[in-house]
Design an enzyme around this catalytic site. Structure first.
Site, PDB file in Angstrom:
ATOM      1  N   THR A  74       5.537   8.255  13.177  1.00 35.27           N
ATOM      2  CA  THR A  74       5.816   7.488  14.559  1.00 35.27           C
ATOM      3  C   THR A  74       4.397   7.149  15.018  1.00 35.27           C
ATOM      4  OG1 THR A  74       7.799   8.376  15.067  1.00 35.27           O
ATOM      5  CG2 THR A  74       6.263   7.780  17.102  1.00 35.27           C
ATOM      6  N   CYS A 127      13.478  11.441   6.394  1.00 34.48           N
ATOM      7  CA  CYS A 127      13.447  11.087   7.991  1.00 34.48           C
ATOM      8  C   CYS A 127      14.780  10.999   8.468  1.00 34.48           C
ATOM      9  CB  CYS A 127      12.925   9.537   8.212  1.00 34.48           C
ATOM     10  SG  CYS A 127      13.676   8.355   6.989  1.00 34.48           S
ATOM     11  N   LYS A 146       0.958  -1.062  -0.113  1.00 37.84           N
ATOM     12  CA  LYS A 146      -0.030  -0.038  -0.090  1.00 37.84           C
ATOM     13  C   LYS A 146       0.980   1.164  -0.160  1.00 37.84           C
ATOM     14  CE  LYS A 146      -2.033   2.700   2.259  1.00 37.84           C
ATOM     15  NZ  LYS A 146      -1.806   4.101   1.483  1.00 37.84           N
ATOM     16  N   GLU A 160       9.763   1.671  10.439  1.00 39.38           N
ATOM     17  CA  GLU A 160      10.966   2.670  10.389  1.00 39.38           C
ATOM     18  C   GLU A 160      10.196   3.721  10.487  1.00 39.38           C
ATOM     19  OE1 GLU A 160      12.808   5.527   9.076  1.00 39.38           O
ATOM     20  OE2 GLU A 160      12.645   4.860   7.058  1.00 39.38           O
ATOM     21  N   GLY A 162       6.653   5.386   7.796  1.00 41.93           N
ATOM     22  CA  GLY A 162       5.988   6.499   7.987  1.00 41.93           C
ATOM     23  C   GLY A 162       6.008   6.999   9.254  1.00 41.93           C
TER      24      GLY A 162
HETATM   25  O1  TXE Z   1       2.221   9.437   7.183  1.00 33.82           O
HETATM   26  P1  TXE Z   1       1.402   8.275   7.369  1.00 33.82           P
HETATM   27  P2  TXE Z   1       1.772  10.860   7.011  1.00 33.82           P
HETATM   28  C1  TXE Z   1       6.229  11.465   9.455  1.00 33.82           C
HETATM   29  C2  TXE Z   1       6.237  13.045   9.112  1.00 33.82           C
HETATM   30  C3  TXE Z   1       4.990  13.436   8.702  1.00 33.82           C
HETATM   31  C4  TXE Z   1       4.277  12.521   9.529  1.00 33.82           C
HETATM   32  C5  TXE Z   1       2.830  12.209   8.907  1.00 33.82           C
HETATM   33  O2  TXE Z   1       6.685  13.682  10.291  1.00 33.82           O
HETATM   34  O3  TXE Z   1       4.629  14.786   9.031  1.00 33.82           O
HETATM   35  O4  TXE Z   1       4.831  11.398   9.694  1.00 33.82           O
HETATM   36  O5  TXE Z   1       3.033  11.974   7.508  1.00 33.82           O
HETATM   37  C6  TXE Z   1      -0.478   4.484   5.818  1.00 33.82           C
HETATM   38  N1  TXE Z   1      -3.062   1.384   9.063  1.00 33.82           N
HETATM   39  N2  TXE Z   1       6.836  10.602   8.381  1.00 33.82           N
HETATM   40  O6  TXE Z   1       0.484  11.286   7.909  1.00 33.82           O
HETATM   41  O7  TXE Z   1       0.001   8.679   7.876  1.00 33.82           O
HETATM   42  C7  TXE Z   1      -0.467   5.897   4.854  1.00 33.82           C
HETATM   43  O8  TXE Z   1      -1.595   5.677   3.856  1.00 33.82           O
HETATM   44  C8  TXE Z   1      -1.958   1.222   8.017  1.00 33.82           C
HETATM   45  C9  TXE Z   1       8.238  10.431   8.395  1.00 33.82           C
HETATM   46  O9  TXE Z   1       1.554  11.199   5.673  1.00 33.82           O
HETATM   47  O10 TXE Z   1       2.250   7.495   8.581  1.00 33.82           O
HETATM   48  C10 TXE Z   1       0.833   5.515   4.075  1.00 33.82           C
HETATM   49  O11 TXE Z   1       0.680   4.783   3.293  1.00 33.82           O
HETATM   50  N3  TXE Z   1      -1.398   2.099   7.057  1.00 33.82           N
HETATM   51  C11 TXE Z   1       8.302   9.260   7.560  1.00 33.82           C
HETATM   52  C12 TXE Z   1       1.813   5.415   5.261  1.00 33.82           C
HETATM   53  O12 TXE Z   1       0.953   4.719   6.387  1.00 33.82           O
HETATM   54  C13 TXE Z   1      -1.643   3.566   7.735  1.00 33.82           C
HETATM   55  C14 TXE Z   1       7.658   9.330   6.059  1.00 33.82           C
HETATM   56  C15 TXE Z   1       2.798   6.539   5.904  1.00 33.82           C
HETATM   57  O13 TXE Z   1       1.702   7.513   6.315  1.00 33.82           O
HETATM   58  C16 TXE Z   1      -2.298   3.872   8.479  1.00 33.82           C
HETATM   59  C17 TXE Z   1       6.371   9.964   6.095  1.00 33.82           C
HETATM   60  C18 TXE Z   1      -3.031   2.796   9.347  1.00 33.82           C
HETATM   61  N4  TXE Z   1      -3.888   2.964  10.570  1.00 33.82           N
HETATM   62  C19 TXE Z   1       6.092  10.613   7.180  1.00 33.82           C
HETATM   63  N5  TXE Z   1      -2.706   5.250   8.659  1.00 33.82           N
HETATM   64  C20 TXE Z   1       9.684   8.414   7.375  1.00 33.82           C
HETATM   65  N6  TXE Z   1       9.838   7.703   8.450  1.00 33.82           N
HETATM   66  O14 TXE Z   1      10.495   8.622   6.612  1.00 33.82           O
HETATM   67  C21 TXE Z   1      -1.682   5.703   7.574  1.00 33.82           C
HETATM   68  N7  TXE Z   1      -1.252   4.438   6.880  1.00 33.82           N
END
Ligand code: TXE
Length: 481
Positions: A229, A283, A174, A249, A227
């Site tokens: 934290t 990140c 996904k 991660e 994604g």
């Molecule tokens: O990330 P999400 P978001 C950090 C960064 C950013 C914050 C939020 O600070 O501002 O996270 O970003 C999927 N069950 N990073 O909201 O939501 C979602 O669809 C399963 C750091 O965009 O964590 C996407 O495919 N999956 C980071 C993925 O998770 C779920 C990179 C990441 O989205 C889900 C990006 C759920 N309940 C953001 N909810 C890094 N580590 O590099 C969401 N997703």
């Protein structure tokens, strides 16, 4: 209009409920297409395709799997311009970055794991007290879930699916709904490379529905996630009762520690990159800069001079250094932190504003921003901003620098700039992070373990670490008494 459909059982399919999300080009704020807004029915279909394909793929020879992955790498390379344009348009990143880093790295991920799997080995133990031999089988898990973010869309997606496939698993992936376009294009390339249908399935849509359905699927036994934290914590909670293997991660708030004895020019140039590459949406970005007091004023002046030369512009222009942030909500989030500067007893030294770019007036641009903070305890130094924003503050002693670096909930990476060997080794040992760079930043070797400690995640990707994650170890003991 582009329709980002799901890729299930080797074919593009519209979502079961025929629901769609808008696909937005962040450089203009305009809708460029639509994205499948998938539901648990789509995830189930993808899982069933994977389950069926696993019967053959798990028994396919390592040589054959390696050959197919290597062909996928070839096809990504052959389509580099098209994929780079798609990535830049979808994500807002400068085309130069997409062409030289993101897409080549996606090819490299497949190429690397096509080789790594042929070198992967497991342990065996000769007898100790009895006549017996133990050896370990490394068996693929089955259908695994790979959930990836928007900041390095194809780079991070392929960083997961390449090792998962190499190890003999089938995948339900996904990609982020914020930037799914290149993942969509990858499906066709995988088919062309001869990847059997059902081995890789890609579901598009929201995290709370499509993502959550993958995490809650009782028969998807491993989840690799990159994604935020908070999302990571939510996934860990949902996966725990199902006893899934998890690799998380997550975010970072990485220190960049600069000593007066460093190689100054190299440090300065690299610090501009570690602060603002990909609009600071990596990140690994060094978002907290700590500078030894004797160098502090000089660094401040020189750093800001360098930043003034960065061009904020349309991602499609080759000369652009800083493109658009990924979305309007994300731009608002980052600007929201800037608004907190005064109440946090901090001072904006440069930037801090939204930028209106000619030809992209409704796009999501902002200036690279440097904030001087008076304490490491402020929100600006404790929360992941994930934009083109860095903070700086001075330190006086090694002990103080180390304490500042570690005083944060995150623990992904750290950079330290010094020519003192003892100091660099001491910091390498004492920094509470999964990765330490000495006199460099983001210098990656795919054989090395990659991941964080504390709120930056659990588990390691890369090299044999990730091949271990994507396999189950089964010990076999043979008695030959
Ligand atoms: O990330 P999400 P978001 C950090 C960064 C950013 C914050 C939020 O600070 O501002 O996270 O970003 C999927 N069950 N990073 O909201 O939501 C979602 O669809 C399963 C750091 O965009 O964590 C996407 O495919 N999956 C980071 C993925 O998770 C779920 C990179 C990441 O989205 C889900 C990006 C759920 N309940 C953001 N909810 C890094 N580590 O590099 C969401 N997703």
């Amino acid at each position: 209009m582009i329709a980002v459909k799901n890729y299930i059982n080797g074919a593009y399919q519209k979502p079961d409920r025929d629901l769609w999300l808008d696909a937005i080009d962040p450089s203009t704020g305009k809708v460029y297409g639509k994205i499948s807004n998938s539901s648990s029915e789509d995830v189930e279909r993808a899982y069933q395709a994977g389950k069926q394909a696993f019967k053959t793929w798990s028994k396919t020879s390592v040589e054959k799997r390696s050959e197919i992955l290597s062909k996928i790498a070839d096809l990504i390379e052959a389509n580099i311009d098209k994929l780079a344009e798609a990535e830049s348009m979808d994500n807002g990143k400068p085309i130069r970055l997409a062409k030289t880093v993101d897409i080549p790295r996606a090819a490299h991920n497949f190429r690397f794991f096509s080789h790594a799997i042929t070198q992967f080995f497991s342990e065996s133990h000769d007898q100790i007290s009895q006549k017996s031999i133990n050896f370990t089988l490394r068996q693929p898990i089955g259908v695994v879930g790979c959930i990836s973010p928007w900041n390095l869309p194809l780079y991070l997606l392929t960083w997961k699916i390449a090792p998962a496939l190499a190890a003999g698993n089938c995948v339900v992936a996904k990609p982020s709904e914020v930037a799914p376009y290149t993942a969509f294009l990858l499906g066709k390339l995988c088919s062309e490379a001869g990847l059997p249908k059902g081995v890789l399935n890609m579901i598009h849509g929201c995290g709370a529905t499509a993502g959550q359905a993958i995490v809650e699927h009782p028969d998807i036994k491993a989840i690799s996630f990159t994604g935020g934290t908070q999302t990571g914590a939510h996934i860990a909670k949902a996966a725990a009762p199902l006893f899934k293997k998890l690799s998380l991660e997550l975010g970072g708030k990485n220190p960049n520690i600069i000593f007066a004895d460093c190689d100054y020019e190299n440090m300065l140039q690299t610090t501009v990159k570690s602060s603002f590459t990909n609009q600071g949406q990596i990140c690994l970005c060094g978002s907290r800069i700590f500078v030894e007091k004797s160098l502090y004023n000089q660094f401040k002046c020189d750093f800001i001079e360098k930043i003034k030369q960065l061009k904020v512009g349309l991602p499609s222009e080759e000369s652009t250094d800083i493109g658009a942030l990924v979305s309007k909500p994300h731009l608002d989030k980052v600007l929201g932190y800037i608004e907190k500067t005064a109440q946090e007893r901090a001072t904006i030294l440069y930037g801090g504003n939204r930028v209106f770019v000619r030809g992209g007036e409704d796009g999501y641009y902002m200036q690279p921003t440097v904030i001087e903070v008076s304490s490491n305890d402020c929100i600006l130094n404790q929360e992941e901003i994930f934009g083109p924003v860095v903070t700086i503050m001075p330190f006086e002693t090694d002990k103080e620098a180390l304490a500042l670096a570690n005083a944060v909930p995150y623990g992904l990476s750290a950079s330290i700039w010094t020519n003192n060997l003892k100091r660099s080794l001491h910091f390498s040992e004492q920094l509470q992070t999964g990765i330490v760079w000495v006199n460099t930043w983001m210098q990656r070797d795919l054989r090395t373990p990659f991941g964080g400690v504390k709120s930056s995640g659990v588990g390691r990707e890369g090299g044999f670490e990730v091949l271990r994650f994507f396999t189950e170890a089964k010990n076999v003991c043979i008695n030959y008494e």
